[in-house]
Scaffold this motif. Structure first.
Motif, mmCIF file in Angstrom:
data_model
loop_
_atom_site.group_PDB
_atom_site.id
_atom_site.type_symbol
_atom_site.label_atom_id
_atom_site.label_comp_id
_atom_site.label_asym_id
_atom_site.label_seq_id
_atom_site.Cartn_x
_atom_site.Cartn_y
_atom_site.Cartn_z
ATOM 1 N N VAL A 1 0.861 -1.190 0.000
ATOM 2 C CA VAL A 1 0.000 0.000 0.000
ATOM 3 C C VAL A 1 0.893 1.235 0.000
ATOM 4 C CG1 VAL A 1 -1.588 1.359 1.428
ATOM 5 C CG2 VAL A 1 -1.990 -1.079 1.088
ATOM 6 N N GLY A 2 0.574 2.179 -0.861
ATOM 7 C CA GLY A 2 1.364 3.397 -0.991
ATOM 8 C C GLY A 2 2.445 3.291 -2.047
ATOM 9 N N GLU B 1 -6.766 1.672 5.827
ATOM 10 C CA GLU B 1 -6.355 2.940 6.423
ATOM 11 C C GLU B 1 -5.137 2.747 7.338
ATOM 12 O OE1 GLU B 1 -9.546 1.759 6.518
ATOM 13 O OE2 GLU B 1 -10.382 3.091 4.980
ATOM 14 N N GLN C 1 -2.138 2.280 5.168
ATOM 15 C CA GLN C 1 -1.729 3.581 4.620
ATOM 16 C C GLN C 1 -0.964 4.383 5.667
ATOM 17 O OE1 GLN C 1 -2.399 4.436 1.352
ATOM 18 N NE2 GLN C 1 -1.023 6.141 1.693
ATOM 19 N N TYR D 1 2.455 2.977 6.007
ATOM 20 C CA TYR D 1 3.254 3.450 4.872
ATOM 21 C C TYR D 1 3.796 4.856 5.152
ATOM 22 C CZ TYR D 1 4.097 5.824 0.468
ATOM 23 O OH TYR D 1 4.651 6.584 -0.518
#
Length: 84
Positions: A42-43, A70, A73, A76
């Motif tokens: 993610v990211g 979330e 994220q 990340y």
């Protein structure tokens, strides 16, 4: 949710270099994933890169480290200082 490498791992060395968070490392017998560093890419990417390159499909989600998108994220952002 972090990913994990199962004992089906054949130590082919393809997953470690594609991990953008340096979450994958050589364990005693097989590669392992540090759940504190795994964001499922993610990211960085749309799909987890280690899962994409694994020739034996031995990298499932780790139910011991359940995280929402979330939370991934936010992890990340903490790891990279990024806003993606």
């Amino acid at each position: 949710m972090a990913l994990k490498i199962t004992d089906e791992c054949i130590n082919c060395d393809v997953c470690e270099p594609v991990c953008p968070n340096q979450a994958i490392f050589q364990g005693i017998e097989i590669y392992q994933i540090d759940p504190a560093r795994c964001t499922e890419c993610v990211g960085h990417f749309e799909h987890a890169q280690c899962v994409e390159v694994c020739p034996v499909n031995c990298i499932p989600l780790d139910p011991d480290y359940a995280e929402t998108p979330e939370q991934l994220q936010e992890k990340y952002r903490r790891l990279t200082g990024g806003d993606a």
